[in-house]
Design a protein around this motif. Structure first.
Motif, PDB file in Angstrom:
ATOM      1  N   ILE A   1      -0.145  46.982  60.842  1.00  0.00           N
ATOM      2  CA  ILE A   1       0.689  45.982  60.173  1.00  0.00           C
ATOM      3  C   ILE A   1       1.298  46.549  58.891  1.00  0.00           C
ATOM      4  O   ILE A   1       2.501  46.442  58.638  1.00  0.00           O
ATOM      5  CB  ILE A   1      -0.129  44.707  59.881  1.00  0.00           C
ATOM      6  N   MET A   2       0.448  47.183  58.057  1.00  0.00           N
ATOM      7  CA  MET A   2       0.950  47.703  56.786  1.00  0.00           C
ATOM      8  C   MET A   2       1.901  48.871  57.000  1.00  0.00           C
ATOM      9  O   MET A   2       2.871  49.044  56.238  1.00  0.00           O
ATOM     10  CB  MET A   2      -0.220  48.130  55.899  1.00  0.00           C
ATOM     11  N   SER A   3       1.674  49.685  58.023  1.00  0.00           N
ATOM     12  CA  SER A   3       2.580  50.806  58.266  1.00  0.00           C
ATOM     13  C   SER A   3       3.968  50.310  58.670  1.00  0.00           C
ATOM     14  O   SER A   3       4.989  50.880  58.250  1.00  0.00           O
ATOM     15  CB  SER A   3       2.007  51.727  59.347  1.00  0.00           C
ATOM     16  N   LEU A   4       4.038  49.236  59.471  1.00  0.00           N
ATOM     17  CA  LEU A   4       5.329  48.689  59.866  1.00  0.00           C
ATOM     18  C   LEU A   4       6.039  48.021  58.687  1.00  0.00           C
ATOM     19  O   LEU A   4       7.265  48.148  58.519  1.00  0.00           O
ATOM     20  CB  LEU A   4       5.143  47.694  61.011  1.00  0.00           C
ATOM     21  N   VAL A   5       5.271  47.307  57.864  1.00  0.00           N
ATOM     22  CA  VAL A   5       5.859  46.703  56.666  1.00  0.00           C
ATOM     23  C   VAL A   5       6.374  47.788  55.724  1.00  0.00           C
ATOM     24  O   VAL A   5       7.479  47.688  55.164  1.00  0.00           O
ATOM     25  CB  VAL A   5       4.826  45.806  55.947  1.00  0.00           C
ATOM     26  N   PHE A   6       5.579  48.836  55.554  1.00  0.00           N
ATOM     27  CA  PHE A   6       5.966  49.953  54.690  1.00  0.00           C
ATOM     28  C   PHE A   6       7.220  50.643  55.223  1.00  0.00           C
ATOM     29  O   PHE A   6       8.132  50.997  54.462  1.00  0.00           O
ATOM     30  CB  PHE A   6       4.800  50.939  54.616  1.00  0.00           C
ATOM     31  N   LEU A   7       7.292  50.806  56.535  1.00  0.00           N
ATOM     32  CA  LEU A   7       8.455  51.434  57.160  1.00  0.00           C
ATOM     33  C   LEU A   7       9.710  50.604  56.900  1.00  0.00           C
ATOM     34  O   LEU A   7      10.778  51.154  56.559  1.00  0.00           O
ATOM     35  CB  LEU A   7       8.213  51.583  58.659  1.00  0.00           C
ATOM     36  N   ALA A   8       9.599  49.291  57.055  1.00  0.00           N
ATOM     37  CA  ALA A   8      10.754  48.424  56.822  1.00  0.00           C
ATOM     38  C   ALA A   8      11.176  48.408  55.361  1.00  0.00           C
ATOM     39  O   ALA A   8      12.365  48.260  55.051  1.00  0.00           O
ATOM     40  CB  ALA A   8      10.423  47.002  57.292  1.00  0.00           C
ATOM     41  N   LYS A   9      10.203  48.598  54.460  1.00  0.00           N
ATOM     42  CA  LYS A   9      10.492  48.498  53.025  1.00  0.00           C
ATOM     43  C   LYS A   9      11.109  49.782  52.470  1.00  0.00           C
ATOM     44  O   LYS A   9      12.076  49.731  51.698  1.00  0.00           O
ATOM     45  CB  LYS A   9       9.196  48.174  52.269  1.00  0.00           C
ATOM     46  N   VAL A  10      10.572  50.948  52.848  1.00  0.00           N
ATOM     47  CA  VAL A  10      11.006  52.204  52.202  1.00  0.00           C
ATOM     48  C   VAL A  10      11.868  53.076  53.100  1.00  0.00           C
ATOM     49  O   VAL A  10      12.433  54.073  52.632  1.00  0.00           O
ATOM     50  CB  VAL A  10       9.787  53.009  51.703  1.00  0.00           C
ATOM     51  N   GLY A  11      11.950  52.765  54.385  1.00  0.00           N
ATOM     52  CA  GLY A  11      12.754  53.568  55.289  1.00  0.00           C
ATOM     53  C   GLY A  11      11.967  54.690  55.941  1.00  0.00           C
ATOM     54  O   GLY A  11      10.847  55.023  55.541  1.00  0.00           O
ATOM     55  N   LYS A  12      12.560  55.298  56.978  1.00  0.00           N
ATOM     56  CA  LYS A  12      11.867  56.293  57.783  1.00  0.00           C
ATOM     57  C   LYS A  12      11.473  57.531  56.990  1.00  0.00           C
ATOM     58  O   LYS A  12      10.359  58.045  57.110  1.00  0.00           O
ATOM     59  CB  LYS A  12      12.738  56.702  58.974  1.00  0.00           C
ATOM     60  N   GLU A  13      12.377  58.048  56.199  1.00  0.00           N
ATOM     61  CA  GLU A  13      12.128  59.332  55.534  1.00  0.00           C
ATOM     62  C   GLU A  13      10.890  59.277  54.646  1.00  0.00           C
ATOM     63  O   GLU A  13      10.032  60.167  54.685  1.00  0.00           O
ATOM     64  CB  GLU A  13      13.349  59.736  54.713  1.00  0.00           C
ATOM     65  N   ALA A  14      10.772  58.223  53.836  1.00  0.00           N
ATOM     66  CA  ALA A  14       9.621  58.099  52.943  1.00  0.00           C
ATOM     67  C   ALA A  14       8.367  57.694  53.701  1.00  0.00           C
ATOM     68  O   ALA A  14       7.273  58.190  53.427  1.00  0.00           O
ATOM     69  CB  ALA A  14       9.924  57.089  51.840  1.00  0.00           C
ATOM     70  N   ALA A  15       8.525  56.794  54.692  1.00  0.00           N
ATOM     71  CA  ALA A  15       7.356  56.290  55.410  1.00  0.00           C
ATOM     72  C   ALA A  15       6.700  57.375  56.238  1.00  0.00           C
ATOM     73  O   ALA A  15       5.461  57.458  56.305  1.00  0.00           O
ATOM     74  CB  ALA A  15       7.754  55.114  56.301  1.00  0.00           C
ATOM     75  N   PHE A  16       7.495  58.209  56.870  1.00  0.00           N
ATOM     76  CA  PHE A  16       6.929  59.232  57.752  1.00  0.00           C
ATOM     77  C   PHE A  16       6.083  60.253  56.995  1.00  0.00           C
ATOM     78  O   PHE A  16       5.291  60.973  57.584  1.00  0.00           O
ATOM     79  CB  PHE A  16       8.048  59.949  58.508  1.00  0.00           C
ATOM     80  N   LYS A  17       6.242  60.324  55.666  1.00  0.00           N
ATOM     81  CA  LYS A  17       5.458  61.273  54.865  1.00  0.00           C
ATOM     82  C   LYS A  17       4.088  60.718  54.460  1.00  0.00           C
ATOM     83  O   LYS A  17       3.298  61.434  53.858  1.00  0.00           O
ATOM     84  CB  LYS A  17       6.234  61.657  53.608  1.00  0.00           C
ATOM     85  N   ALA A  18       3.830  59.453  54.790  1.00  0.00           N
ATOM     86  CA  ALA A  18       2.603  58.811  54.312  1.00  0.00           C
ATOM     87  C   ALA A  18       1.343  59.506  54.815  1.00  0.00           C
ATOM     88  O   ALA A  18       0.334  59.567  54.114  1.00  0.00           O
ATOM     89  CB  ALA A  18       2.579  57.339  54.726  1.00  0.00           C
ATOM     90  N   PHE A  19       1.387  60.023  56.042  1.00  0.00           N
ATOM     91  CA  PHE A  19       0.193  60.636  56.622  1.00  0.00           C
ATOM     92  C   PHE A  19       0.204  62.152  56.524  1.00  0.00           C
ATOM     93  O   PHE A  19      -0.677  62.812  57.081  1.00  0.00           O
ATOM     94  CB  PHE A  19       0.055  60.224  58.091  1.00  0.00           C
TER      95      PHE A  19
END
Length: 520
Positions: A240-258
């Motif tokens: 849930i949080m990963s999808l919310v984070f993806l929608a909030k910051v966009g793919k480029e920033a979200a994909f770096k989370a892990f």
């Protein structure tokens, strides 16, 4: 004489100050006192030492698993979110405070035995992992407040000893209502939630039928496995949080989370979601490692403590883990779990909407494990005094408590308040917050305030024991009088407590139900 000083320094610096070795030595002493064979003493000491080392290994895995989630929560909401997990925060704290925790726990258990022997509070607390958790909490809040090491150990040990005999007494009128007898007490630091649940049941459920008259799907029984419950809760939260984070910051920033140590980011959305699932499963593994370490330690410590306690406090009432009440109302356990989790979700919404912006309180995310064990037990207590409505309302209030109280506790944990996890059960929250704030009053003022708080808790428990428990007050007596005659519990003898309502307590002469697995 230099060699003597060197030996003493070696013993202090390399053995007594190392918590893993210290736990092993204490285990050995306890087993020797029980006249175990040399092989049993050696094996028990080694197993306890290895268990402590497992806790440290699991703590490292917990930190690694929680780091991306903290980044996602902060990036998505701008708030600091935590998941209360007792084992996780204890494992993290051991690296800095391990030896003080060990000494405090030993002193606290000794104080509790003395209080059980010489006061009316004849309860012997045998839930070893909760003893360890509370010892760790007290060490953390006292040390974070700047108290000296001897104050941490001595004052903390006295406070722990008081809690070990006081909390079972506060809950015992409702525990007797659940079990129908005086043979066992509750020894678990979710007691505030259980008392609130039992009292709520008295208010809302005077004519409500027992949960044991309903049938629930067997498919939900898998949640009794703590490792499965932990992994499932974290997978759901992570996705849930990963999808919310993806929608909030966009793919480029979200994909770096892990990305680990500058490694490659996720190549696409599918891989990103699967990484979030894997991270949740890794958290489940981490907690399982810590749990295995805790159980390995306590598998050796508890028998030694229990044997010593039986000799020093004959006739005492054993205080056992929360699942000891589960067999008395198994449907209430699941009703309580669901209601507690709903209470946690609604409380989280209130934190995010009002309290976090106004007061800066952290967002406390509901985890399935604390809500299952404490919510399930709260459901049993609520059902004992208020049937189905009591189970629902009582467990819901427990969910509210274990959301708001951890948020308040974070305010006195110093740097540990930023670890993305904290203590989850109700008593850790209210007592830790009080003691943590009192400890900030300085060495003298802090000690006085903390001991005064301990004295108030002890005196209150003695009053409850003498005027409520020993007089045989039944919190469900008025409810029983309103029930149809065929649904009333069997009459108790004048010397025995009233049997629990409906199917909660086993019928007279029935064998005692087996104790369920230990809570996490």
């Amino acid at each position: 004489m230099d060699w003597l000083v060197s030996v003493a320094k070696f013993l202090v610096d390399e053995i007594l100050s190392q918590p893993a070795y210290l736990i092993g030595l204490i285990t050995a002493v306890g087993l020797i006192a029980l006249r175990k064979s040399a092989g049993q003493v050696l094996g028990g000491a080694i197993k306890a030492t290895l268990g402590f080392l497992l806790i440290g290994a699991g703590a490292g895995l917990v930190v690694a698993a929680l780091a991306p989630l903290g980044e996602m929560i902060q990036g998505s909401t701008g708030a600091h979110g935590v998941i209360p997990t007792n084992e996780a925060i204890v494992g993290i704290a051991q690296a800095e405070y391990g030896s003080r925790v060990a000494w405090l726990m030993i002193l606290g258990f000794a104080v509790s035995l003395a209080l059980a022997r010489f006061t009316p509070l004849r309860y012997v607390f045998l839930t070893g992992h909760h003893m360890l958790f509370m010892a760790t909490l007290l060490t953390m809040v006292l040390a974070t407040a700047g108290q000296k090491s001897w104050v941490v150990v001595v004052v903390g040990g006295v406070l722990l000893g008081i809690l070990l005999v006081a909390m079972p007494a506060f809950a015992h009128p409702w525990t007797k209502r659940v079990t129908g007898n005086n043979t066992v007490a509750i020894g678990h630091f979710g007691t505030a939630g259980y008392v609130v649940a039992g009292a709520a049941g008295q208010v809302v459920g005077r004519r409500s039928r027992s949960t044991e008259d309903m049938k629930l799907p067997e498919g939900l029984r898998f949640l009794r496995d703590s490792m499965v419950a932990t992994a499932l809760s974290m997978v759901l939260i992570y996705v849930i949080m990963s999808l919310v984070f993806l929608a909030k910051v966009g793919k480029e920033a979200a994909f770096k989370a892990f990305a680990v140590d500058g490694g490659p980011a996720a190549p696409d959305v599918g891989a990103y979601v699967m990484q979030s699932i894997m991270q949740g499963l890794q958290f489940g593994i981490a907690v399982a490692v810590i749990l295995f370490g805790v159980r390995t330690i306590l598998g050796e410590l508890v028998p030694a403590f229990q044997g010593i306690a039986n000799r020093l406090v004959p006739g005492a009432v054993p205080s056992l883990d929360a699942p000891i009440v589960f067999p008395y109302a198994q449907n209430a356990v699941l009703v309580g779990f669901i209601s507690s989790f709903v209470g946690g979700l609604l409380s989280l919404g209130l934190l995010a909407w009002i309290l976090e912006p106004a007061f800066g309180l952290a967002l406390v995310l509901p985890g399935l494990v604390p809500h299952f064990f404490t919510g399930g037990a709260a459901g049993v207590y609520g059902n004992a005094t208020g049937g189905r409505r009591g189970a629902v309302v009582g467990a819901f209030l427990n969910g509210v408590l274990i959301t708001f109280l951890p948020a308040l506790l974070l305010e006195v944990l110093g740097a540990f308040g930023k670890e993305n996890t904290t203590f989850g059960d109700a008593d850790f929250g209210w007592f830790g917050s009080l003691i943590g704030n009192a400890a900030k009053a300085g060495t003298v003022g802090g000690v006085v305030l903390m001991l005064l708080l301990g004295a108030v808790v002890l005196a209150g428990a003695i009053v409850v024991q003498k005027r409520v428990v020993e007089t045989g007050w039944d919190p469900g007596a008025r409810r029983d009088a309103l029930l149809p005659r065929e649904e009333r519990p069997a009459s108790a003898t004048p010397a025995a407590p009233t049997a629990a309502y409906g199917k909660i307590a086993p019928p007279p002469g029935a064998p005692t139900p087996p104790a369920p697995p230990a809570a996490d």
